[in-house]
Scaffold this motif. Structure first.
Motif, short mmCIF file in Angstrom:
data_model
loop_
_atom_site.label_atom_id
_atom_site.label_comp_id
_atom_site.label_asym_id
_atom_site.label_seq_id
_atom_site.Cartn_x
_atom_site.Cartn_y
_atom_site.Cartn_z
N GLY A 121 -18.88 -4.37 2.04
CA GLY A 121 -20.05 -3.51 2.00
C GLY A 121 -19.57 -2.07 2.00
N LYS A 122 -20.48 -1.13 2.04
CA LYS A 122 -20.10 0.28 1.94
C LYS A 122 -19.67 0.89 3.27
CE LYS A 122 -22.94 1.31 -2.12
NZ LYS A 122 -23.99 2.17 -2.70
N LYS A 123 -20.00 0.22 4.39
CA LYS A 123 -19.75 0.85 5.68
C LYS A 123 -18.98 -0.04 6.67
CE LYS A 123 -23.87 3.80 5.46
NZ LYS A 123 -25.13 4.20 6.15
N ASN A 124 -18.88 -1.32 6.42
CA ASN A 124 -18.25 -2.22 7.38
C ASN A 124 -16.75 -2.28 7.15
OD1 ASN A 124 -20.81 -2.97 8.43
ND2 ASN A 124 -21.08 -4.42 6.73
N LYS A 125 -16.01 -1.70 8.07
CA LYS A 125 -14.56 -1.67 7.94
C LYS A 125 -13.95 -3.04 8.21
CE LYS A 125 -13.74 3.20 9.12
NZ LYS A 125 -13.05 4.12 10.05
N ILE A 126 -12.89 -3.33 7.48
CA ILE A 126 -12.13 -4.55 7.70
C ILE A 126 -10.67 -4.22 7.44
CG2 ILE A 126 -12.34 -5.41 5.32
CD1 ILE A 126 -12.64 -8.23 6.50
N TRP A 127 -9.77 -4.90 8.14
CA TRP A 127 -8.35 -4.61 8.00
C TRP A 127 -7.60 -5.80 7.43
CZ3 TRP A 127 -11.28 -1.98 11.36
CH2 TRP A 127 -11.05 -0.60 11.50
N LEU A 128 -6.73 -5.50 6.51
CA LEU A 128 -5.80 -6.49 5.96
C LEU A 128 -4.45 -6.27 6.63
CD1 LEU A 128 -4.84 -8.60 3.86
CD2 LEU A 128 -4.49 -6.68 2.26
N TRP A 129 -4.01 -7.25 7.42
CA TRP A 129 -2.72 -7.19 8.10
C TRP A 129 -1.70 -7.93 7.23
CZ3 TRP A 129 -2.46 -5.65 13.56
CH2 TRP A 129 -3.70 -5.33 14.11
N THR A 130 -0.60 -7.28 6.92
CA THR A 130 0.39 -7.87 6.01
C THR A 130 1.77 -7.90 6.66
OG1 THR A 130 0.77 -5.70 4.98
CG2 THR A 130 -0.82 -7.16 3.92
N ALA A 131 2.56 -8.90 6.26
CA ALA A 131 3.94 -9.03 6.73
C ALA A 131 4.85 -9.25 5.53
CB ALA A 131 4.07 -10.20 7.71
N VAL A 132 5.99 -8.54 5.49
CA VAL A 132 6.91 -8.64 4.36
C VAL A 132 8.34 -8.75 4.85
CG1 VAL A 132 5.35 -7.17 3.01
CG2 VAL A 132 7.36 -6.16 4.09
N ASN A 133 9.20 -9.17 3.94
CA ASN A 133 10.64 -9.18 4.18
C ASN A 133 11.19 -7.81 3.80
OD1 ASN A 133 13.43 -9.53 4.15
ND2 ASN A 133 13.33 -11.57 3.23
N GLU A 189 4.19 -2.28 -0.47
CA GLU A 189 3.42 -3.46 -0.89
C GLU A 189 1.93 -3.20 -0.72
OE1 GLU A 189 4.43 -6.05 -2.43
OE2 GLU A 189 6.59 -5.69 -2.27
N ASN A 190 1.54 -2.55 0.37
CA ASN A 190 0.13 -2.24 0.57
C ASN A 190 -0.36 -1.24 -0.47
OD1 ASN A 190 0.02 -3.96 2.72
ND2 ASN A 190 0.14 -2.36 4.29
N SER A 191 0.49 -0.31 -0.86
CA SER A 191 0.12 0.65 -1.91
C SER A 191 -0.06 -0.06 -3.24
CB SER A 191 1.19 1.73 -2.04
OG SER A 191 1.24 2.53 -0.88
N ARG A 192 0.78 -1.06 -3.51
CA ARG A 192 0.63 -1.84 -4.75
C ARG A 192 -0.69 -2.60 -4.75
NH1 ARG A 192 5.08 -5.25 -7.51
NH2 ARG A 192 5.20 -6.44 -5.57
N LEU A 193 -1.09 -3.14 -3.61
CA LEU A 193 -2.38 -3.81 -3.54
C LEU A 193 -3.51 -2.86 -3.88
CD1 LEU A 193 -2.15 -6.05 -0.32
CD2 LEU A 193 -1.97 -6.77 -2.69
N ARG A 194 -3.45 -1.66 -3.34
CA ARG A 194 -4.48 -0.67 -3.66
C ARG A 194 -4.47 -0.30 -5.14
NH1 ARG A 194 -7.22 1.23 0.63
NH2 ARG A 194 -6.22 1.40 2.69
N THR A 237 11.37 -8.39 9.61
CA THR A 237 9.99 -8.47 9.14
C THR A 237 9.28 -7.16 9.42
OG1 THR A 237 9.86 -10.86 9.52
CG2 THR A 237 7.78 -9.65 9.42
N GLN A 238 8.62 -6.63 8.41
CA GLN A 238 7.81 -5.41 8.58
C GLN A 238 6.33 -5.80 8.55
OE1 GLN A 238 8.95 -2.69 5.48
NE2 GLN A 238 11.02 -2.40 6.27
N VAL A 239 5.55 -5.20 9.45
CA VAL A 239 4.14 -5.53 9.59
C VAL A 239 3.32 -4.24 9.55
CG1 VAL A 239 2.40 -6.71 10.99
CG2 VAL A 239 4.78 -7.47 11.06
N ASP A 240 2.17 -4.30 8.87
CA ASP A 240 1.32 -3.11 8.78
C ASP A 240 -0.12 -3.54 8.57
OD1 ASP A 240 0.75 -0.43 8.87
OD2 ASP A 240 1.29 -0.03 6.78
N GLU A 241 -1.06 -2.58 8.70
CA GLU A 241 -2.48 -2.85 8.49
C GLU A 241 -3.00 -1.93 7.38
OE1 GLU A 241 -2.63 -0.65 11.84
OE2 GLU A 241 -0.74 -1.74 11.78
N LEU A 242 -3.87 -2.49 6.55
CA LEU A 242 -4.49 -1.73 5.47
C LEU A 242 -6.00 -1.76 5.69
CD1 LEU A 242 -3.68 -2.06 1.68
CD2 LEU A 242 -6.03 -2.21 2.47
#
Length: 238
Positions: free
Chosen positions: A107-119, A183-188, A97-102
């Motif tokens: 809003g324009k200034k409030n950061k949020i992270w998407l944590w993803t897990a893939v095979n 996968e995160n690049s595809r989301l972007r 399993t590979q895990v990463d954060e995006l």
């Protein structure tokens, strides 16, 4: 002809409405016309707008191209996102399993992270969570992926990961994270609000969640899903 209220056949003409003959029931007084035009957009238009959305266009770009008000498209995204699961069902347990954060914004200034897990060996995001970059957020994802009992969990070495993943199961290497980074690049690429340089951004975490569900489903099946007239069902539009 019958009255739609009392079903009486004692009907009289009563002028016109929008160039259509208006009738009145002599028994109950109900006014009506003989036929009504169907209101709303066709399933084809909805499908096209949602496909444009999960292929990188923002709501106002869709409005300009399809002449459908952007708030209408937003409503379609919300209704579909409410019905979709976070990720499509997956019958295969990943050995690695590979895990990463995006990083993105609400809003324009409030950061949020998407944590993803893939095979590592197969495309598609298997699990994800939204939140800050703390251990409390990753804990939500870990509760899901630890049940897979993968042989190894590959990360970029962010300090949160060792708090949950044992040393013998943990591989820290950017070199072996090509799948999850891809996968995160595809989301972007497919979701306008995740583009690095764009006027599009999420105004709410809820809308971001719905959008992620839509694009993950689309990337998995190559189609969009629309709510049917039944409130608890989705119809796949290929």
């Amino acid at each position: 002809m019958q009255c739609p209220r009392c079903e009486s056949t004692h009907i009289r003409k009563n002028g016109k409405k929008a160039s259509k003959q208006n009738y009145i029931c002599a028994q109950c007084g109900r006014q009506f016309i003989d036929s009504y035009d169907l209101q709303g957009y066709s399933e084809e238009i909805k499908r096209e707008c949602l496909e444009m959305y999960v292929n990188g266009l923002g709501f106002r770009a869709i409005e300009r191209l399809k002449n459908v008000h952007h708030t209408t498209v937003i409503t379609w995204v919300k209704k579909t996102g409410e019905m979709l699961p976070n990720s499509p069902e997956n019958g295969e347990i990943p050995e690695i399993t590979q895990v990463d954060e995006l990083e993105t914004f609400v809003g324009k200034k409030n950061k949020i992270w998407l944590w993803t897990a893939v095979n590592k060996h197969h495309p598609g995001i298997l699990a994800w969570v939204l939140g800050d970059r703390s251990s409390e957020t990753f804990k939500l994802l870990w509760l899901i992926i630890r049940c897979w009992n993968s042989y190894f969990y590959v990360t970029d070495g962010y300090p949160v990961y060792p708090c949950f993943i044992s040393n013998e199961d943990h591989i820290v290497s950017k070199t072996y994270m090509t799948r999850v980074e891809g996968e995160n690049s595809r989301l972007r690429h497919y979701l306008a609000r995740l583009h690095r340089k764009t006027f599009c951004y999420s105004k709410s975490e809820e809308m971001l969640r719905y959008s992620i569900r839509l694009v993950i489903y689309y990337l998995k099946y190559g189609s969009v899903a629309l709510p049917t007239h039944s409130a608890d069902k989705l119809e796949v539009i290929a």
